[in-house]
Enzyme design. Structure first.
Site, PDB file in Angstrom:
ATOM      1  N   LYS A 163      18.386  -4.209  17.511  1.00 40.79           N
ATOM      2  CA  LYS A 163      19.353  -4.830  16.604  1.00 40.79           C
ATOM      3  C   LYS A 163      20.708  -4.162  16.760  1.00 40.79           C
ATOM      4  O   LYS A 163      20.808  -2.987  17.094  1.00 40.79           O
ATOM      5  CB  LYS A 163      18.892  -4.673  15.148  1.00 40.79           C
ATOM      6  N   GLU A 193      20.135   0.027  10.668  1.00 38.19           N
ATOM      7  CA  GLU A 193      19.727  -1.358  10.944  1.00 38.19           C
ATOM      8  C   GLU A 193      18.421  -1.481  11.721  1.00 38.19           C
ATOM      9  O   GLU A 193      17.718  -2.475  11.618  1.00 38.19           O
ATOM     10  CB  GLU A 193      20.818  -2.109  11.729  1.00 38.19           C
ATOM     11  N   GLU A 219      15.748 -11.623   1.417  1.00 35.89           N
ATOM     12  CA  GLU A 219      15.679 -10.303   2.037  1.00 35.89           C
ATOM     13  C   GLU A 219      15.942  -9.256   0.973  1.00 35.89           C
ATOM     14  O   GLU A 219      16.922  -9.350   0.236  1.00 35.89           O
ATOM     15  CB  GLU A 219      16.752 -10.121   3.128  1.00 35.89           C
ATOM     16  N   GLU A 236      13.104  -2.805  14.491  1.00 35.29           N
ATOM     17  CA  GLU A 236      13.595  -3.560  15.645  1.00 35.29           C
ATOM     18  C   GLU A 236      14.625  -2.689  16.373  1.00 35.29           C
ATOM     19  O   GLU A 236      15.735  -2.502  15.885  1.00 35.29           O
ATOM     20  CB  GLU A 236      14.249  -4.865  15.175  1.00 35.29           C
TER      21      GLU A 236
END
Ligand SMILES: *[C@@H]1O[C@H](CO)[C@@H](O)[C@H](O)[C@H]1NC(C)=O
Ligand SMILES: *[C@@H]1O[C@H](CO)[C@@H](O)[C@H](O)[C@H]1NC(C)=O
Ligand SMILES: *[C@@H]1O[C@H](CO)[C@@H](O)[C@H](O)[C@H]1NC(C)=O
Ligand SMILES: *[C@@H]1O[C@H](CO)[C@@H](O)[C@H](O)[C@H]1NC(C)=O
Length: 503
Positions: free
Chosen positions: A323, A331, A270, A320
């Site tokens: 999250k 995030e 990541e 997203e």
């Protein structure tokens, strides 16, 4: 935090990699993380098309998501399938459990769906310091059982095992990459794991986050986080480090070399930069970071200590909205693409090609829920209504330094009401905040100098026109899982180290 200095910096530095041959071979393709913690997910078939259209040849999943894996069948895209940390204890308990898991979540997709699974990632950052010893005793046995199960399934050669680790598993006493070594509290465990990975043709996976370093430490030398920067290099013996990623990755390589694993392949699992939810999370910086990252991936560039380019999975493909925001509002905004697969910023993906958006996305009707023109911002019910809306919908763009942080009180309330309305699929009664709201067909997106501002009043994806809705839990219920929170910690460490070095 003070005494963690060196550790932190090292962590960041670490990740580099290996898999030289692979990297070279994969020079024509990009890799990314596909997370699915969203209230409204794009159809997997649309996402797979998005990946292919944009030259992604590899993807990493955080779990064996049925929809994603089925859609990836015969796509030509190589897959890393993750195993969530909650599964580690049962998998560690017996080989039979691991055999079942492999049979159901790996073998069947390979044989029935033609999914090109290359890696199984056992756990996700299980040794993060924040987790204390929660996964310390189950991760390695789970890894061993999964490897045994893969061999039994006849996949021992085809599918490799790895454990994605946060860069906080290594540190540097000197504050420089060359001082890298694994954290003292897990040193023996790491040695056992490295040996097992080496003996079984496995790989080490490290997540490195220059953004988190910056976010965690206001004194972090921001320029050093980017690849094409004006920062003063960090001199480590004969090597001059020009960016955090190289320094962090090479700290990891130094740790491997020091312990006799100099040829163990390392993947960067990541790395990326978010676009919203924090003053440092914005389109310009994300574009600068990711363009620099993509350029080096396409060029097959390694680090000073490992000239062979590591496999690098960009975090992340899409935003997203469900999250956990424990690490910070950013995030939910790591995507190169918005929640609907639309483009956030242009990115040159090689040979002059630019990112292309998702195709075939269905939206709800063009209507928004906004604060009623008749309502007053001094209405005693307003704060409570906004709070309610933001409890069940994603308001992370409203914070200080975020894309909608400049809105006046009325537009602010409108934004919150609309997010709730859209998240609730524009349901009847979902635009009903004590008489303070109305629906409208006029796009409320603010304009600046005649241009639409970056604060977007969204229209949600139409799930009914999508696959039979596999509804995500309401936002507040979505726990912190998978990759969520601990990245922050890692990032901090790195920053601290870097600043220490530089100062
Ligand atoms: C994987 O396989 C196990 C059976 O061992 C099953 O319980 C699980 O739900 C499957 N799916 C995922 C996403 O892990
Ligand atoms: C790096 O920065 C220089 C000067 O700011 C610029 O000319 C060059 O195009 C940049 N290169 C990349 C790859 O961004
Ligand atoms: C906008 O809404 C957010 C979330 O409720 C709140 O924190 C912020 O203070 C509001 N700003 C204004 C100007 O009303
Ligand atoms: C709005 O909410 C009130 C109180 O909850 C309810 O009485 C009313 O019927 C609702 N109106 C609509 C249009 O849903």
């Amino acid at each position: 935090m003070g005494f963690h200095f060196q550790c932190l910096w090292i962590l960041l530095l670490c990740l580099t990699g290996e898999r030289l041959a692979r990297a070279v071979q994969g020079a024509g393709g990009l890799a990314c993380n596909w997370g699915t913690r969203s209230t409204h997910q794009l159809l997997p078939s649309i996402v797979v098309k998005l990946l292919k259209d944009n030259g992604f040849s590899k993807v990493k999943l955080f779990e064996a998501d049925v929809g994603a894996l089925q859609a990836l069948g015969r796509s030509g895209i190589q897959v890393m399938v993750g195993i969530p940390n909650e599964f580690l204890a049962p998998l560690a308990s017996s080989v039979t459990v691991a055999e079942k898991w492999v049979s159901q979540n790996v073998s069947s997709y390979i044989s029935k769906n033609g999914v090109d699974i290359r890696y199984v990632a056992v756990g996700n950052e299980p040794f993060l310091q924040n987790y204390k010893d929660t996964f310390l005793h189950t991760t390695f046995p789970a890894l061993q059982n999964i490897q045994a199960a893969l061999i039994k399934a006849g996949l021992g050669r085809q599918v490799k095992v790895t454990i994605p680790l946060n860069a906080d598993v290594y540190q540097t006493d000197s504050g420089l990459p060359s001082g890298g070594d694994f954290r003292a509290d897990i040193h023996t465990l790491m040695m056992d794991i490295m040996k097992f990975l080496r003996d079984n043709n496995g790989v080490l996976t490290i997540n490195i986050y220059p953004f988190l370093s910056l976010q965690a430490d206001p004194d972090f030398p921001k320029e050093f986080a980017f690849f094409n920067n004006t920062a003063k290099p960090v001199v480590d013996g004969s090597i001059s480090y020009t960016n955090v990623l190289d320094a962090n990755f090479d700290t990891c390589i130094a740790a491997l070399e020091k312990n006799g694993f100099s040829s163990l392949p390392v993947i960067i699992g990541e790395v990326g930069w978010p676009t919203d939810g924090d003053p440092n999370a914005n389109i310009q910086d994300a574009r600068r970071f990711n363009q620099g990252l993509v350029n080096r991936i396409l060029a097959g560039q390694g680090t000073p200590k490992r000239s062979t380019a590591p496999e690098i999975y960009i975090f992340a493909l899409i935003d997203e909205d469900a999250k956990s925001v424990l690490p910070g509002n950013f995030e939910r905004h790591w995507g190169m693409f918005n929640y609907d697969g639309s483009i956030k910023y242009p990115l040159d993906t090689g040979s002059g090609k630019s990112l292309v958006p998702a195709k075939g996305v269905r939206y709800l009707a063009r209507q928004w829920c906004v604060m009623s023109p008749d309502a007053s911002t001094s209405d005693p019910n307003l704060a409570q209504s906004v709070n309610y809306a933001c409890t069940y919908a994603d308001c992370t763009s409203l914070g200080y330094g975020s894309s909608c942080g400049m809105l006046d009180a009325k537009s602010n309330a409108s934004y919150a009401f609309n997010m709730y309305f859209q998240t609730m699929d524009q349901r009847k009664g979902a635009c009903n905040f004590s008489g303070l709201s109305v629906t409208t067909n006029m796009d409320p997106t603010p304009t600046q100098n005649g241009q639409r501002s970056s604060c977007r009043f969204e229209i949600m994806i139409d799930l009914r026109k999508h696959e039979p809705a596999r509804r995500s839990p309401a936002l507040p219920a979505a726990g912190l899982r998978e990759q969520s929170s601990y990245k922050v910690m890692m990032g901090l460490l790195v920053l601290v180290l870097v600043s220490t070095l530089i100062i």
